[in-house]
Design a protein around this motif. Structure first.
Motif, PDB file in Angstrom:
ATOM      1  N   ASP A  53       0.809  -1.215  -0.063  1.00 16.63           N
ATOM      2  CA  ASP A  53      -0.071   0.065  -0.101  1.00 16.63           C
ATOM      3  C   ASP A  53       0.961   0.936  -0.130  1.00 16.63           C
ATOM      4  O   ASP A  53       0.745   2.352  -0.810  1.00 16.63           O
ATOM      5  CB  ASP A  53      -1.075  -0.001   1.236  1.00 16.63           C
ATOM      6  N   PHE A  54       1.908   1.261   0.900  1.00 15.08           N
ATOM      7  CA  PHE A  54       2.931   2.460   0.852  1.00 15.08           C
ATOM      8  C   PHE A  54       3.487   2.629  -0.538  1.00 15.08           C
ATOM      9  O   PHE A  54       3.529   3.812  -1.032  1.00 15.08           O
ATOM     10  CB  PHE A  54       3.889   1.995   1.773  1.00 15.08           C
ATOM     11  N   ARG A  55       4.089   1.509  -1.229  1.00 16.93           N
ATOM     12  CA  ARG A  55       4.837   1.672  -2.414  1.00 16.93           C
ATOM     13  C   ARG A  55       3.603   2.114  -3.471  1.00 16.93           C
ATOM     14  O   ARG A  55       4.018   2.961  -4.265  1.00 16.93           O
ATOM     15  CB  ARG A  55       5.274   0.436  -2.873  1.00 16.93           C
ATOM     16  N   ASN A  56       2.465   1.773  -3.530  1.00 16.00           N
ATOM     17  CA  ASN A  56       1.450   2.083  -4.503  1.00 16.00           C
ATOM     18  C   ASN A  56       1.152   3.610  -4.298  1.00 16.00           C
ATOM     19  O   ASN A  56       0.783   4.325  -4.987  1.00 16.00           O
ATOM     20  CB  ASN A  56       0.259   1.340  -4.530  1.00 16.00           C
ATOM     21  N   ALA A 107       6.426  -0.133  -8.918  1.00 14.94           N
ATOM     22  CA  ALA A 107       6.283   0.084  -7.469  1.00 14.94           C
ATOM     23  C   ALA A 107       6.852  -0.967  -6.652  1.00 14.94           C
ATOM     24  O   ALA A 107       7.515  -0.677  -5.613  1.00 14.94           O
ATOM     25  CB  ALA A 107       4.750   0.150  -7.253  1.00 14.94           C
ATOM     26  N   GLU A 108       6.984  -2.227  -7.048  1.00 15.41           N
ATOM     27  CA  GLU A 108       7.613  -3.209  -6.464  1.00 15.41           C
ATOM     28  C   GLU A 108       8.993  -3.183  -6.330  1.00 15.41           C
ATOM     29  O   GLU A 108       9.592  -3.349  -5.306  1.00 15.41           O
ATOM     30  CB  GLU A 108       7.005  -4.575  -6.852  1.00 15.41           C
ATOM     31  N   ARG A 109       9.606  -2.877  -7.587  1.00 14.88           N
ATOM     32  CA  ARG A 109      10.960  -2.905  -7.587  1.00 14.88           C
ATOM     33  C   ARG A 109      11.895  -1.645  -7.253  1.00 14.88           C
ATOM     34  O   ARG A 109      12.992  -1.625  -6.881  1.00 14.88           O
ATOM     35  CB  ARG A 109      11.610  -3.513  -8.998  1.00 14.88           C
ATOM     36  N   GLN A 110      11.106  -0.606  -7.827  1.00 16.59           N
ATOM     37  CA  GLN A 110      11.787   0.878  -7.859  1.00 16.59           C
ATOM     38  C   GLN A 110      11.474   1.902  -6.851  1.00 16.59           C
ATOM     39  O   GLN A 110      11.759   3.027  -6.989  1.00 16.59           O
ATOM     40  CB  GLN A 110      11.499   1.358  -9.245  1.00 16.59           C
ATOM     41  N   ILE A 111      10.612   1.707  -6.021  1.00 13.93           N
ATOM     42  CA  ILE A 111      10.388   2.334  -4.796  1.00 13.93           C
ATOM     43  C   ILE A 111      10.783   1.775  -3.479  1.00 13.93           C
ATOM     44  O   ILE A 111      10.494   0.669  -3.123  1.00 13.93           O
ATOM     45  CB  ILE A 111       8.903   2.721  -4.949  1.00 13.93           C
ATOM     46  N   LEU A 112      11.340   2.581  -2.394  1.00 14.99           N
ATOM     47  CA  LEU A 112      11.991   2.114  -1.294  1.00 14.99           C
ATOM     48  C   LEU A 112      11.624   3.098  -0.129  1.00 14.99           C
ATOM     49  O   LEU A 112      11.956   4.268  -0.504  1.00 14.99           O
ATOM     50  CB  LEU A 112      13.306   1.787  -1.455  1.00 14.99           C
ATOM     51  N   VAL A 120      12.788   6.730  -1.708  1.00  8.18           N
ATOM     52  CA  VAL A 120      13.465   7.143  -2.948  1.00  8.18           C
ATOM     53  C   VAL A 120      12.934   6.132  -4.152  1.00  8.18           C
ATOM     54  O   VAL A 120      12.394   5.050  -3.994  1.00  8.18           O
ATOM     55  CB  VAL A 120      14.944   6.539  -2.733  1.00  8.18           C
ATOM     56  N   ALA A 121      13.108   6.631  -5.369  1.00  9.10           N
ATOM     57  CA  ALA A 121      12.477   5.955  -6.733  1.00  9.10           C
ATOM     58  C   ALA A 121      13.642   6.051  -7.513  1.00  9.10           C
ATOM     59  O   ALA A 121      13.982   7.181  -7.717  1.00  9.10           O
ATOM     60  CB  ALA A 121      11.230   6.800  -7.113  1.00  9.10           C
ATOM     61  N   GLY A 122      13.670   4.971  -8.545  1.00  8.16           N
ATOM     62  CA  GLY A 122      14.427   5.187  -9.792  1.00  8.16           C
ATOM     63  C   GLY A 122      14.998   3.699 -10.022  1.00  8.16           C
ATOM     64  O   GLY A 122      14.365   2.716 -10.008  1.00  8.16           O
ATOM     65  N   ASP A 123      16.319   3.572 -10.515  1.00  8.11           N
ATOM     66  CA  ASP A 123      16.966   2.636 -10.729  1.00  8.11           C
ATOM     67  C   ASP A 123      16.907   1.411  -9.711  1.00  8.11           C
ATOM     68  O   ASP A 123      17.274   1.582  -8.692  1.00  8.11           O
ATOM     69  CB  ASP A 123      18.551   3.008 -11.025  1.00  8.11           C
ATOM     70  N   ALA A 124      16.528   0.252 -10.444  1.00 15.97           N
ATOM     71  CA  ALA A 124      15.936  -1.063  -9.581  1.00 15.97           C
ATOM     72  C   ALA A 124      17.347  -1.378  -8.881  1.00 15.97           C
ATOM     73  O   ALA A 124      17.221  -1.855  -7.761  1.00 15.97           O
ATOM     74  CB  ALA A 124      15.234  -1.937 -10.112  1.00 15.97           C
TER      75      ALA A 124
END
Length: 413
Positions: free
Chosen positions: A85-88, A107-112, A273-277
């Motif tokens: 839910d947070f990543r989404n 959202a699964e791989r590129q957001i932390l 942070v979002a970006g390069d997996a």
């Protein structure tokens, strides 16, 4: 403009012996040590701190309500990758805010999730230096003046900071494009802040594209510190990810966001942070080593805040009121104009360090000398320091307090 190598730079040797020299607030404490504050313009004469960007607005009620709805989730270790839910929520906010093309982010791989963008920026440097070591990438490009965590993270990673001036004649944005290729080819990571701290300068979409092309051509990480992205005066500032060309375009790119300013929730310690997996995975690994994670109830509250825009509109109106007041009172004395974003006034006062001491001893106002945001060699000519003529004033207090402080600053100027 670049410093000597870490082995020969007096500033780097001193920093490794005493990391405080890159910490502006420790330097300010030493400047004012033993000095008694003068009576401030407040009715009780108590000091007013204008040195740190500490939001004074109450946090949205939504935050406390959401935390209270999850009382049983404090007992477990938080998930390092956050909740779905947070990543989404972060993914959807990025798409709304920057009108991203479909498929730009997974959202699964590129957001932390991050315990604040500052922590993420720090771990990103460790990740980039670790990844680039085999190629001899030991340099970190840093705007000067700039946020102290950039230099501090380079110091912790054993890297070589390259301080690049951000002056009025280049719109307060660092000109990394003018650096020699031999420096760029040995760079592990570069930092940009837009809206910038302390000047409030904003990069255009075309500028972001130029920086992306430069970073990808020379193979270094481009880290966009966008914690002030929702604090602007007129048009929403462009962002790194909206300048990406296609779903494959995030290679080497990282965008950092925070709820500290957007939601007046600095104490929540929540961002992402979002970006390069692959880089996101690297930051995740270092954060697991360091034990830096976001508790599950905070993830729930953060997701709710990223989905709500009403409180952000109110926040922007609050800061615009303060900026209009500052422009009215300070323009005639300094020529200062309202910046495009952020909540700092970057005031040219001649000698920022001397003015900061006077502001404290004569008026009980705590402001930050601009030179403390620009590391310099011992014995260097202060005139070469891009921040030396300036002070940074945080416009965060309620209008009545801010007005009294600005009136006193105007008198001193």
């Amino acid at each position: 403009m670049t410093p000597p190598s870490p082995d020969s730079s007096p500033a780097m040797l001193r920093a490794r012996q005493d990391p405080r020299i890159y910490q502006p607030f420790m330097r300010l404490a030493r400047l004012l040590e033993g000095e008694q504050p003068g009576a401030s313009p407040l009715p009780d004469g108590s000091p007013i701190s204008l040195s740190i960007g500490d939001p004074q607005l109450p946090t949205p009620a939504l935050l406390a309500e959401t935390l209270a709805a999850h009382p049983d989730e404090w007992s477990s270790y938080p998930p390092f990758r956050g909740t779905e839910d947070f990543r989404n929520a972060c993914h959807d906010w990025l798409h709304r805010r920057y009108e991203l093309a479909d498929g730009t982010l997974d959202a699964e791989r590129q957001i932390l999730p991050l315990p604040g963008s500052r922590e993420g920026l720090f771990f990103a440097t460790l990740t980039a230096i670790n990844r680039g070591a085999a190629e001899g990438r030991t340099k970190v490009l840093i705007p000067s003046p700039g946020y102290h965590v950039y230099a501090g993270s380079a110091l912790a990673a054993g890297a070589e900071p390259v301080f690049v001036p951000a002056r009025a004649d280049n719109n307060f944005l660092p000109d990394y494009e003018s650096l020699p290729a031999e420096i760029l080819d040995r760079t592990a990571i570069s930092f940009f802040c837009s809206p910038s701290n302390p000047e409030g300068a904003v990069a255009s979409r075309e500028q972001w594209r130029a920086w992306i092309e430069l970073a990808q051509r020379h193979g270094f990480v481009l880290a966009a510190d966008e914690c002030y992205a929702d604090i602007y005066t007129d048009e929403p500032p462009a962002g790194l990810l909206e300048a990406v060309q296609g779903p494959e375009g995030t290679q080497g790119l990282l965008a950092f966001h925070s709820l500290s300013k957007r939601s007046s929730a600095a104490g929540l310690r929540s961002g992402f942070v979002a970006g390069d997996a692959d880089l996101v995975d690297g930051i995740d690994a270092f954060m697991r080593y360091g034990g830096a994670s976001v508790p599950t109830p905070i993830l729930h509250a953060s997701a709710a805040l990223w989905r709500d825009e009403a409180h952000v509109v109110d926040t922007r109106c609050y800061y615009r009121t303060l900026f209009e007041m500052a422009e009215e009172k300070l323009w005639a004395k300094t020529g200062w104009r309202m910046p495009a974003g952020g909540f700092f006034a970057w005031l040219e006062v001649g000698d920022g360090e001397a003015f900061a001491r006077r502001a404290w001893t004569e008026a009980g106002l705590r402001v930050l000398p601009g030179r403390y945001l620009c590391p310099e060699e011992e014995g260097a000519d202060p005139a070469d320091n891009p921040g030396a003529p300036y002070i940074r004033v945080a416009l965060v207090h309620e209008p009545a307090v801010t007005e009294k402080a600005l009136d006193r600053l105007a008198e001193m100027l």
